[in-house]
Design a protein around this motif. Structure first.
Motif, PDB file in Angstrom:
ATOM      1  N   SER A 197      20.568  52.712 -41.690  1.00 51.09           N
ATOM      2  CA  SER A 197      21.593  53.379 -42.488  1.00 51.09           C
ATOM      3  C   SER A 197      22.636  54.000 -41.561  1.00 51.09           C
ATOM      4  CB  SER A 197      20.975  54.451 -43.387  1.00 51.09           C
ATOM      5  OG  SER A 197      20.452  55.494 -42.603  1.00 51.09           O
ATOM      6  N   PRO A 198      23.906  54.016 -41.961  1.00 57.95           N
ATOM      7  CA  PRO A 198      24.970  54.505 -41.081  1.00 57.95           C
ATOM      8  C   PRO A 198      24.731  55.910 -40.535  1.00 57.95           C
ATOM      9  CG  PRO A 198      25.922  53.410 -42.977  1.00 57.95           C
ATOM     10  CD  PRO A 198      24.431  53.503 -43.215  1.00 57.95           C
ATOM     11  N   LEU A 219      22.103  55.711 -37.763  1.00 58.83           N
ATOM     12  CA  LEU A 219      22.611  55.075 -36.555  1.00 58.83           C
ATOM     13  C   LEU A 219      23.504  56.029 -35.767  1.00 58.83           C
ATOM     14  CD1 LEU A 219      23.412  51.453 -37.806  1.00 58.83           C
ATOM     15  CD2 LEU A 219      21.521  52.189 -36.349  1.00 58.83           C
ATOM     16  N   GLU A 220      24.320  56.806 -36.470  1.00 58.80           N
ATOM     17  CA  GLU A 220      25.175  57.786 -35.806  1.00 58.80           C
ATOM     18  C   GLU A 220      24.333  58.862 -35.129  1.00 58.80           C
ATOM     19  OE1 GLU A 220      27.867  59.246 -38.764  1.00 58.80           O
ATOM     20  OE2 GLU A 220      28.822  57.299 -39.015  1.00 58.80           O
TER      21      GLU A 220
END
Length: 81
Positions: A47-48, A51-52
């Protein structure tokens, strides 16, 4: 029994039909030959926001490693000389 490791690209190929196209987990797992448990973990991991967070943690770890490498070693030669 050893857990099989899959490349990030492969995980993305499995997750895409689930998250972007709404396919059933069982159908996607059968097509790719993976257990039905793995894609749930992969969707969460890829999921974004996650990942960040992982990228930020990696940057911080590299900064800390660099900082620690700048400190002189007083307890012996750590390079094996």
């Amino acid at each position: 029994m050893r857990t099989q490791r899959f490349a990030l690209e492969f995980k993305g190929e499995v997750v895409t039909p689930l998250s972007e196209r709404g396919y059933a987990v069982a159908a996607v797992c059968a097509r790719f030959g993976v257990s039905s448990h793995s894609p749930y973990k992969w969707v969460k991991a890829l999921s974004p926001g996650n990942l960040e967070k992982q990228a930020a943690e990696l940057i911080e770890a590299k900064r800390e490693r660099f900082r620690l490498n700048q400190i002189p070693c007083f307890f012996g030669d750590h390079h094996g000389h």
